[in-house]
Design an enzyme around this catalytic site. Structure first.
Site, PDB file in Angstrom:
ATOM      1  N   GLY A  11       0.828  -1.185   0.000  1.00 23.66           N
ATOM      2  CA  GLY A  11       0.000   0.000   0.000  1.00 23.66           C
ATOM      3  C   GLY A  11       0.865   1.238   0.000  1.00 23.66           C
ATOM      4  N   GLY A  14       2.234   5.419   4.464  1.00 24.47           N
ATOM      5  CA  GLY A  14       1.292   5.752   5.525  1.00 24.47           C
ATOM      6  C   GLY A  14       0.025   4.923   5.528  1.00 24.47           C
ATOM      7  N   ALA A  15      -0.012   3.842   4.754  1.00 23.34           N
ATOM      8  CA  ALA A  15      -1.230   3.022   4.683  1.00 23.34           C
ATOM      9  C   ALA A  15      -1.444   2.170   5.928  1.00 23.34           C
ATOM     10  CB  ALA A  15      -1.201   2.125   3.442  1.00 23.34           C
ATOM     11  N   LYS A  17       0.986  -0.502   6.780  1.00 28.19           N
ATOM     12  CA  LYS A  17       1.505  -1.834   6.451  1.00 28.19           C
ATOM     13  C   LYS A  17       2.231  -2.478   7.627  1.00 28.19           C
ATOM     14  CE  LYS A  17       3.824  -0.013   3.021  1.00 28.19           C
ATOM     15  NZ  LYS A  17       3.283   1.374   3.042  1.00 28.19           N
ATOM     16  N   SER A  18       3.145  -1.726   8.234  1.00 30.30           N
ATOM     17  CA  SER A  18       3.942  -2.301   9.326  1.00 30.30           C
ATOM     18  C   SER A  18       3.074  -2.630  10.536  1.00 30.30           C
ATOM     19  CB  SER A  18       5.057  -1.337   9.733  1.00 30.30           C
ATOM     20  OG  SER A  18       5.931  -1.102   8.655  1.00 30.30           O
ATOM     21  N   THR A  19       2.122  -1.767  10.829  1.00 28.47           N
ATOM     22  CA  THR A  19       1.228  -2.004  11.970  1.00 28.47           C
ATOM     23  C   THR A  19       0.455  -3.301  11.788  1.00 28.47           C
ATOM     24  OG1 THR A  19       0.991   0.365  12.385  1.00 28.47           O
ATOM     25  CG2 THR A  19      -0.720  -1.070  13.282  1.00 28.47           C
ATOM     26  N   ASP A  82       5.869  -6.649   5.345  1.00 25.66           N
ATOM     27  CA  ASP A  82       5.167  -5.393   5.098  1.00 25.66           C
ATOM     28  C   ASP A  82       5.585  -4.754   3.769  1.00 25.66           C
ATOM     29  OD1 ASP A  82       7.669  -4.357   5.697  1.00 25.66           O
ATOM     30  OD2 ASP A  82       6.948  -2.913   7.184  1.00 25.66           O
TER      31      ASP A  82
END
Length: 217
Positions: A11, A14-15, A17-19, A82
């Site tokens: 994405g 700021g989408a 992804k890592s979270t 991610d």
């Protein structure tokens, strides 16, 4: 049983992804592969001066290749990532001049295509306004000047090229439906997704409905 061995989340900047990758790793285990970019000084220079674009993109390829080499020295029967290895091509199409991209593309493919590739991709779909809000919240100084036009161009890059670059199922998820306040229901919804054998295509997944009609794990 989970149908996939290597799930990647993609994405725009700021989408989230890592979270999401960390959340899924917490519930499903396996190897966690997170994008490394904090040490890419050329990236920070690029945000200040576009003339550093080629430096930044080449540094990304080198760093990703080294990271992937180290990561795949370990035995991982299941992977949550991610990013996809070839994401560099999406950004490079936007950031490089045509003659630079023609030079860059074969180098990137040579260095990244030889590593294992995902067999399922979750694509997080967010509005540009939501992306800007997330970028502001995480407070990386070199990202704060990022324009709406730049984010739009990256969004277009994903829409135009991601779905042509990979030959695996791609599930588009509305990122605002990822409700981390309901972790058990969210994990159960993704468990149902991962247990489904999808054909190679791009399809939308209604995560909100899945969360409303699932049993928490």
């Amino acid at each position: 049983m989970i149908q996939y061995k290597y799930i990647a989340i993609e994405g725009n900047i700021g989408a989230g992804k890592s979270t999401l990758a960390k959340f899924l790793h917490n519930y499903f285990g396996g190897g966690l592969l997170l994008e490394e970019f904090e040490d890419n000084d050329s990236l920070k220079e690029f945000y200040e001066n576009p003339d550093f674009a080629l430096n930044a993109e080449l540094q990304f390829v080198l760093d990703r290749s080294h990271q992937l080499y180290r990561f795949h020295q370990q035995v991982n029967n299941f992977i949550i990532a991610d990013y996809i290895p070839l994401k560099s091509l999406i950004f490079a199409r936007k950031n490089l001049r045509l003659e630079e991209f023609k030079l860059y593309e074969p180098i990137a493919k040579k260095m990244l295509e030889g590593y294992p590739q995902p067999d399922l991709i979750l694509y997080l779909d967010r509005s540009i306004e939501e992306l800007q809000e997330n970028i502001t919240k995480r407070g990386r100084s070199y990202e704060l000047s990022m324009s709406k036009d730049y984010l739009n161009s990256i969004q277009d890059g994903y829409e135009n090229y991601l779905f042509e670059m990979v030959n695996v199922p791609i599930l588009k998820v509305k990122a605002k439906e990822i409700d981390l306040r309901k972790p058990a229901q969210l994990a159960s919804a993704f468990q149902r997704i991962f247990q489904t054998d999808y054909a190679t295509a791009v399809r939308n997944v209604d995560l909100k409905v899945l969360m409303e009609n699932t049993t928490a794990i």
